[in-house]
Design an enzyme around this catalytic site. Structure first.
Site, PDB file in Angstrom:
ATOM      1  N   SER A  68      49.705  38.831  37.898  1.00 49.72           N
ATOM      2  CA  SER A  68      49.467  40.061  37.259  1.00 49.72           C
ATOM      3  C   SER A  68      49.422  39.552  35.731  1.00 49.72           C
ATOM      4  CB  SER A  68      50.637  40.930  37.172  1.00 49.72           C
ATOM      5  OG  SER A  68      51.037  41.838  36.201  1.00 49.72           O
TER       6      SER A  68
ATOM      7  N   GLY B   8      42.313  33.316  34.509  1.00 46.90           N
ATOM      8  CA  GLY B   8      43.562  32.719  35.018  1.00 46.90           C
ATOM      9  C   GLY B   8      44.790  33.015  33.946  1.00 46.90           C
TER      10      GLY B   8
ATOM     11  N   ALA C 163      37.258  15.915  43.162  1.00 48.59           N
ATOM     12  CA  ALA C 163      35.816  16.096  43.077  1.00 48.59           C
ATOM     13  C   ALA C 163      35.313  17.326  42.402  1.00 48.59           C
ATOM     14  CB  ALA C 163      35.079  16.322  44.502  1.00 48.59           C
TER      15      ALA C 163
ATOM     16  N   ASN D 213      39.428  28.860  32.910  1.00 47.61           N
ATOM     17  CA  ASN D 213      40.801  27.929  33.165  1.00 47.61           C
ATOM     18  C   ASN D 213      41.062  28.432  34.616  1.00 47.61           C
ATOM     19  OD1 ASN D 213      43.511  27.207  32.642  1.00 47.61           O
ATOM     20  ND2 ASN D 213      43.900  29.475  33.046  1.00 47.61           N
TER      21      ASN D 213
ATOM     22  N   TYR E 187      40.245  18.319  45.099  1.00 44.68           N
ATOM     23  CA  TYR E 187      40.533  18.825  43.860  1.00 44.68           C
ATOM     24  C   TYR E 187      39.938  18.004  42.997  1.00 44.68           C
ATOM     25  CZ  TYR E 187      43.314  20.188  39.997  1.00 44.68           C
ATOM     26  OH  TYR E 187      43.773  20.594  38.679  1.00 44.68           O
TER      27      TYR E 187
HETATM   28  P1  NDP Z   1      49.035  28.255  37.419  1.00 47.12           P
HETATM   29  O1  NDP Z   1      49.134  28.101  38.912  1.00 47.12           O
HETATM   30  O2  NDP Z   1      49.958  28.653  36.677  1.00 47.12           O
HETATM   31  O3  NDP Z   1      47.592  29.259  37.110  1.00 47.12           O
HETATM   32  C1  NDP Z   1      46.460  29.226  37.753  1.00 47.12           C
HETATM   33  C2  NDP Z   1      45.726  30.701  37.517  1.00 47.12           C
HETATM   34  O4  NDP Z   1      44.489  30.480  38.448  1.00 47.12           O
HETATM   35  C3  NDP Z   1      46.408  31.709  37.845  1.00 47.12           C
HETATM   36  O5  NDP Z   1      46.239  32.963  36.745  1.00 47.12           O
HETATM   37  C4  NDP Z   1      45.623  32.218  39.030  1.00 47.12           C
HETATM   38  O6  NDP Z   1      45.729  33.748  39.292  1.00 47.12           O
HETATM   39  C5  NDP Z   1      44.134  31.820  39.064  1.00 47.12           C
HETATM   40  N1  NDP Z   1      43.626  31.806  40.097  1.00 47.12           N
HETATM   41  C6  NDP Z   1      43.890  31.098  41.433  1.00 47.12           C
HETATM   42  N2  NDP Z   1      43.058  31.397  42.152  1.00 47.12           N
HETATM   43  C7  NDP Z   1      41.996  32.079  41.887  1.00 47.12           C
HETATM   44  C8  NDP Z   1      41.018  32.737  42.265  1.00 47.12           C
HETATM   45  N3  NDP Z   1      40.492  32.608  43.563  1.00 47.12           N
HETATM   46  N4  NDP Z   1      40.077  33.575  41.127  1.00 47.12           N
HETATM   47  C9  NDP Z   1      40.591  33.820  40.038  1.00 47.12           C
HETATM   48  N5  NDP Z   1      41.574  33.244  39.433  1.00 47.12           N
HETATM   49  C10 NDP Z   1      42.389  32.487  40.414  1.00 47.12           C
HETATM   50  O7  NDP Z   1      48.175  26.904  36.959  1.00 47.12           O
HETATM   51  P2  NDP Z   1      47.947  26.375  35.695  1.00 47.12           P
HETATM   52  O8  NDP Z   1      48.119  27.117  34.507  1.00 47.12           O
HETATM   53  O9  NDP Z   1      48.828  24.944  35.432  1.00 47.12           O
HETATM   54  O10 NDP Z   1      46.328  25.796  35.642  1.00 47.12           O
HETATM   55  C11 NDP Z   1      45.186  26.298  35.124  1.00 47.12           C
HETATM   56  C12 NDP Z   1      44.200  25.328  35.137  1.00 47.12           C
HETATM   57  O11 NDP Z   1      44.627  24.049  34.600  1.00 47.12           O
HETATM   58  C13 NDP Z   1      43.587  25.266  36.416  1.00 47.12           C
HETATM   59  O12 NDP Z   1      42.181  25.095  36.380  1.00 47.12           O
HETATM   60  C14 NDP Z   1      44.261  23.526  36.985  1.00 47.12           C
HETATM   61  O13 NDP Z   1      43.602  23.123  37.914  1.00 47.12           O
HETATM   62  C15 NDP Z   1      44.223  22.776  35.573  1.00 47.12           C
HETATM   63  N6  NDP Z   1      45.017  21.882  35.277  1.00 47.12           N
HETATM   64  C16 NDP Z   1      46.311  21.978  35.201  1.00 47.12           C
HETATM   65  C17 NDP Z   1      47.135  20.999  35.292  1.00 47.12           C
HETATM   66  C18 NDP Z   1      48.584  20.899  35.642  1.00 47.12           C
HETATM   67  O14 NDP Z   1      49.423  19.841  35.503  1.00 47.12           O
HETATM   68  N7  NDP Z   1      49.510  22.210  35.455  1.00 47.12           N
HETATM   69  C19 NDP Z   1      46.686  19.568  35.040  1.00 47.12           C
HETATM   70  C20 NDP Z   1      45.307  19.546  35.036  1.00 47.12           C
HETATM   71  C21 NDP Z   1      44.405  20.453  35.290  1.00 47.12           C
HETATM   72  P3  NDP Z   1      46.788  34.474  39.945  1.00 47.12           P
HETATM   73  O15 NDP Z   1      47.967  34.089  39.947  1.00 47.12           O
HETATM   74  O16 NDP Z   1      46.559  36.145  39.279  1.00 47.12           O
HETATM   75  O17 NDP Z   1      46.372  34.481  41.563  1.00 47.12           O
END
Ligand code: NDP
Length: 245
Positions: free
Chosen positions: A38, A10, A154, A86, A152
């Site tokens: 990307s 991610g 869970a 992540n 989410y």
């Molecule tokens: P973003 O939406 O900015 O990033 C999410 C990332 O996950 C992107 O790189 C996306 O890739 C990737 N992703 C989504 N679906 C898939 C998939 N099927 N396979 C592989 N990669 C995937 O979110 P954040 O940076 O905020 O989130 C990062 C992590 O932090 C997540 O796990 C989120 O649950 C967790 N989190 C975030 C919080 C917040 O407040 N922002 C709070 C608590 C936890 P692409 O864009 O290339 O599709």
């Protein structure tokens, strides 16, 4: 001495992007993953550091994509030291009784099943080399549960269970497994919140501000570093003091 490589899934998202920069500054090689987005721009930015950076496509909902991605990374980089698991997706807020099974499966497949499979694949490599670090990204919702985000919550509670179980399982091989549990962080995932909602969150946050991707990235880096060499099996809240949303 071989340079350490960190895999950051991610990395096309905001927390992953910032985490990549923190590890790059510390001299790690970087294996970055993206799904629909990307990491090209990030790769270009990271050229300023004297490190190897390569991006790999990963769809965490698909086992074949996970195994291929890890194999590709392993054949490109000499020594993988750390996995930052992540990548994740949010769910739109509504009562569980209104959610379809397909929507529930999608969140569980990416956030929980995908994380378990990734942890398994990287553990195979770490066990052979008798060293490694895994940092899984959970959420405050995994610690406390959030109304209208039951699946989410869970999935992220499952990530904590995975982390704790695997920490015991892998400790004999000198592998540490930890998690971080962020609260509200200003990223693409939370851009749908209105400014009124954000003000309400700030009011309920003892440290009086919203979280930034840097707050999470530095906590991840600490857990991966030798400064945390006696820490395993924890889930570190990165919440500005918020106990429950
Ligand atoms: P973003 O939406 O900015 O990033 C999410 C990332 O996950 C992107 O790189 C996306 O890739 C990737 N992703 C989504 N679906 C898939 C998939 N099927 N396979 C592989 N990669 C995937 O979110 P954040 O940076 O905020 O989130 C990062 C992590 O932090 C997540 O796990 C989120 O649950 C967790 N989190 C975030 C919080 C917040 O407040 N922002 C709070 C608590 C936890 P692409 O864009 O290339 O599709």
């Amino acid at each position: 001495m071989l340079r350490k490589t960190v895999i950051i899934t991610g990395a096309s998202g905001d927390i992953g992007n910032t985490t990549a920069k923190v590890f790059a500054k510390a001299g790690y090689n970087l294996a970055l993953t993206y799904c629909a987005g990307s990491t090209k721009e990030l790769e270009n930015e990271l050229k300023a550091f004297d490190i190897e950076v390569k991006s790999f496509k990963l769809d965490q909902a698909k086992e074949t994509s996970i195994t291929k991605c890890i194999q590709d990374i392993q054949s490109f980089f000499d020594y993988i030291d750390t996995l930052v698991c992540n990548a994740g997706i949010a769910e739109y807020e509504s009562l569980l009784i209104e959610k379809s099974t397909e929507e529930i499966d999608k969140v569980l497949d990416v956030n929980l099943r995908g994380s378990i499979l990734l942890n398994r694949e990287i553990a195979k490599i770490f066990i052979k080399q008798k060293h490694g670090n895994i940092i899984n990204i959970s959420s405050i919702h995994g610690l406390e549960g959030s109304s209208c985000e039951a699946t989410y919550s869970a999935s992220k509670a499952g990530v904590i269970g995975l982390t704790k179980a695997l920490a015991s399982e892998l400790a004999p091989y000198n592998i540490r497994v930890n998690a971080v549990a962020p609260a509200f962080i200003e990223t693409n995932m939370t851009k749908c919140y209105s400014s009124k909602e954000k003000k309400d969150i700030i009011k309920r946050t003892p440290l009086g501000r919203l979280g930034k991707p840097e707050d999470v990235a530095e906590a991840i880096y600490f857990l991966a570093s030798d400064k945390a060499s006696f820490i395993t099996g924890i889930c570190l809240p990165v919440t500005g003091g918020v106990v429950k949303f």
